[in-house]
Design a protein around this motif. Structure first.
Motif, PDB file in Angstrom:
ATOM      1  N   VAL A  26       0.890  -1.337   0.455  1.00  0.00           N
ATOM      2  CA  VAL A  26      -0.130  -0.078   0.126  1.00  0.00           C
ATOM      3  C   VAL A  26       1.034   1.602   0.008  1.00  0.00           C
TER       4      VAL A  26
ATOM      5  N   MET B  32      -9.606   3.164   3.137  1.00  0.00           N
ATOM      6  CA  MET B  32      -8.874   1.994   2.973  1.00  0.00           C
ATOM      7  C   MET B  32      -9.591   1.336   2.282  1.00  0.00           C
TER       8      MET B  32
ATOM      9  N   THR C  90      -2.139   3.838  -3.887  1.00  0.00           N
ATOM     10  CA  THR C  90      -2.551   2.600  -4.632  1.00  0.00           C
ATOM     11  C   THR C  90      -2.085   1.179  -3.464  1.00  0.00           C
ATOM     12  N   PHE C  91      -2.162  -0.278  -4.456  1.00  0.00           N
ATOM     13  CA  PHE C  91      -1.713  -0.976  -3.969  1.00  0.00           C
ATOM     14  C   PHE C  91      -1.038  -2.292  -4.719  1.00  0.00           C
TER      15      PHE C  91
ATOM     16  N   TYR D 281      -5.218   2.939  -6.760  1.00  0.00           N
ATOM     17  CA  TYR D 281      -6.008   1.919  -6.076  1.00  0.00           C
ATOM     18  C   TYR D 281      -7.307   3.463  -6.098  1.00  0.00           C
TER      19      TYR D 281
ATOM     20  N   VAL E  33     -10.358  -4.247  -6.622  1.00  0.00           N
ATOM     21  CA  VAL E  33      -8.783  -3.991  -5.576  1.00  0.00           C
ATOM     22  C   VAL E  33      -9.825  -3.858  -4.379  1.00  0.00           C
TER      23      VAL E  33
ATOM     24  N   ILE F 160      -9.701  -6.168  -0.073  1.00  0.00           N
ATOM     25  CA  ILE F 160      -9.330  -5.812   1.981  1.00  0.00           C
ATOM     26  C   ILE F 160     -10.496  -6.323   2.192  1.00  0.00           C
TER      27      ILE F 160
END
Ligand SMILES: Nc1ncnc2c1ncn2[C@@H]1O[C@H](COP(=O)(O)OP(=O)(O)O)[C@@H](O)[C@H]1O
Ligand SMILES: [Mg+2]
Length: 259
Positions: free
Chosen positions: A10, A56, A68-69, A74, A90, A94
């Motif tokens: 991340v 997030m 970004t992921f 992201y 994405v 999570i």
């Protein structure tokens, strides 16, 4: 010799988030997380820790900044009132567990676990149920498969909530004060489940006020205050001998530890 390039899991850059013009919560937050890291976020109440996790998780828009992921875009936004762009694939990778139980009260434990896999991923019910039962027995909840949330203790509910998040094979888990609403004697069983996941190298970001847990689970501790990262380092350093005055004050007050 060149090292193989591995992008951060991340990377949050310059995140800004406000709730209306009055309440600015994130004021240029930068956090980078490597694969396999377990980041504990600490900081004063109202400082934006939940907001950060909710951003997030794609539950809150941002005003500006980017995330970004795995090296891929992201979340991003081009300014207050402009659109926040989120990659939903994405987002689905999570998982998050909240302070207050979020189980569906009208569904039993297994039904809670298989709902998303069947609806979101189109998994067959029999397969999902098999995975759910395996996961429940791993967490010591095998006997509770058919129980309804109201028949469970707070600690059991939180363990079911964690199992439910794991059903979607997350690449990152977010835990927001998951033991804060529990009776003290129920805290350990939930923390043990999270420690078990940590041993399997699940990357996680955890908000907690539990010093013992923070020390045992964190590979890194971040102290956030005033909408920015004030201090960031290994748990021994940030919790044991913080450099910044604000971190010291906070740790003395919250954890009752005199340096
Ligand atoms: N949905 C919301 N609408 C308006 N203000 C909010 C909302 N959510 C949080 N806030 C405010 O944003 C600030 C940060 O809250 P939060 O992220 O919950 O902090 P923490 O988790 O660190 O205690 C607080 O002042 C809180 O009152
Ligand atoms: Mg919070």
């Amino acid at each position: 010799m060149t090292m193989p390039f591995s992008p951060p899991l991340v990377r949050m850059q310059n995140l800004h988030k406000s709730y209306g013009p009055e309440i600015q919560v994130l004021k240029g937050l930068d956090i980078e997380m490597k694969p396999g890291e377990r980041v504990v976020v600490i900081g004063p109440s109202g400082g934006g820790k939940s907001t950060l996790l909710r951003v997030m998780m794609g539950l809150e828009k941002i005003d500006s900044g980017s995330i970004t992921f795995g090296g891929k875009p992201y979340i991003s936004s081009e300014g207050v009132g402009r659109k926040t762009v989120i990659d939903t694939e994405v987002r689905r990778s999570i998982g998050m567990v909240f302070q207050h139980y979020t189980l569906f009260p009208h569904l039993n434990v297994v039904q809670n676990l298989i709902l998303a896999p069947c609806k979101v991923r189109g998994e067959r019910k029999a397969e999902a149920t098999e995975r759910a039962i395996a996961l429940l027995s791993r967490f010591g909840l095998g006997a509770k498969a058919k129980a309804f949330p109201a028949q469970l203790s707070g600690g059991q509910k939180q363990r079911v909530a964690i199992a439910r998040a794991l059903m979607l094979d997350p690449k990152l888990m977010l835990f927001d004060e998951v033991t804060s609403a529990l009776d003290p004697e129920l805290v350990a069983e939930v923390e043990q489940v999270i420690l078990q996941l940590a041993n399997q190298n699940m990357p996680m970001m955890i908000v907690t006020h539990d010093m013992w847990f923070a020390r045992n689970i964190a590979s890194r501790v971040i102290f956030c205050a005033g909408g920015v990262v004030v201090e960031d380092g290994p748990p021994e350093q940030v919790l044991g001998s913080p450099k910044e005055e604000r971190t010291k004050d906070f740790i003395e007050r919250v954890f009752h530890i005199r340096q």
